[in-house]
Design a protein around this motif. Sequence first.
Motif, short mmCIF file in Angstrom:
data_model
loop_
_atom_site.label_atom_id
_atom_site.label_comp_id
_atom_site.label_asym_id
_atom_site.label_seq_id
_atom_site.Cartn_x
_atom_site.Cartn_y
_atom_site.Cartn_z
N LEU A 1 32.58 45.79 42.08
CA LEU A 1 32.73 44.52 41.38
C LEU A 1 31.57 44.28 40.42
CD1 LEU A 1 33.72 42.38 44.49
CD2 LEU A 1 35.26 43.49 42.85
N SER A 2 31.87 43.64 39.30
CA SER A 2 30.81 43.36 38.32
C SER A 2 30.52 41.86 38.19
CB SER A 2 31.19 43.93 36.95
OG SER A 2 32.41 43.36 36.50
N GLU B 1 36.31 41.13 32.80
CA GLU B 1 35.04 40.48 32.46
C GLU B 1 34.71 40.60 30.96
OE1 GLU B 1 30.84 39.84 34.70
OE2 GLU B 1 31.60 41.89 34.63
N SER C 1 36.63 41.09 37.64
CA SER C 1 35.73 42.15 37.19
C SER C 1 36.40 43.01 36.12
CB SER C 1 35.31 43.04 38.37
OG SER C 1 34.47 42.33 39.26
N ASP C 2 37.69 43.35 36.32
CA ASP C 2 38.41 44.17 35.35
C ASP C 2 38.56 43.50 33.99
OD1 ASP C 2 38.72 46.11 37.30
OD2 ASP C 2 40.82 45.61 37.73
N ARG D 1 30.45 43.71 46.85
CA ARG D 1 30.37 44.12 45.44
C ARG D 1 30.31 45.63 45.32
NH1 ARG D 1 24.75 42.96 43.37
NH2 ARG D 1 24.46 44.77 44.68
N ALA E 1 38.55 39.08 43.00
CA ALA E 1 37.25 39.53 42.47
C ALA E 1 37.41 40.78 41.61
CB ALA E 1 36.29 39.79 43.63
N ALA E 2 38.27 41.71 42.04
CA ALA E 2 38.49 42.93 41.26
C ALA E 2 39.16 42.60 39.94
CB ALA E 2 39.33 43.91 42.07
N HIS F 1 33.55 47.63 46.44
CA HIS F 1 34.73 47.51 45.57
C HIS F 1 34.41 47.67 44.08
CE1 HIS F 1 37.28 46.43 48.94
NE2 HIS F 1 36.30 45.65 49.36
N THR G 1 39.52 40.07 47.62
CA THR G 1 39.21 41.35 46.97
C THR G 1 40.02 41.50 45.69
OG1 THR G 1 38.68 42.33 49.11
CG2 THR G 1 39.14 43.85 47.30
N HIS H 1 27.70 39.72 50.32
CA HIS H 1 28.15 39.80 48.91
C HIS H 1 27.77 41.15 48.30
CE1 HIS H 1 29.74 35.86 48.57
NE2 HIS H 1 28.65 35.20 48.23
N ASP I 1 34.48 37.28 51.67
CA ASP I 1 34.45 38.65 51.16
C ASP I 1 35.35 39.55 52.02
OD1 ASP I 1 32.57 37.88 49.26
OD2 ASP I 1 30.86 38.56 50.45
#
Length: 156
Positions: A86-87, A56, A53-54, A81, A49-50, A84, A46, A77, A40
């Motif tokens: 994050l979803s 998803e 998430s964007d 999450r 993960a972003a 940032h 990052t 985590h 992480d």
Amino acid sequence: MLQSGDTAPAFTLPDADMETFDLLSTRGRQRVILYFYPRDNTPGCTLQAADFSDHEDEFARCDCIIVGVSPDDALTHAEFRDQHGLSVRLLSDTDAEVARLYDVWQAREVDGVKKMGVARTTFVIDKQGVIRHVLRDVTPRGHVAAVLKLVKELDT
């Protein structure tokens, strides 16, 4: 080493909220984008993960859930999450047991020192629990778009 056509090894891990995720519970219901990442709050992790998430919602329209796995603990985590926005669901594999199951726990040399760590790898798993794609040595930039394209091709 796991490859396309293999059955994805079953596992159960806690997520950032200390709720249990069981891969077997997705069988017959959803595809799984299972991505392993080193840590992480590093720039590449990052970004990855972003980006997941964007996108998803696009993955959800293809009956996919996205699950990220690293050796960080659940509290780390949760902070990652929240910091940032994050979803995607982040799972804690503190003893690297699942990373070993998926052959992504590997020796790496950093500044002349050999260390064990997670090799950034993504698995696309179909609704029957079969690995359809394995992407190894992933570069975070552009990776999510490539995975989404592979998922969409599964429907054609």
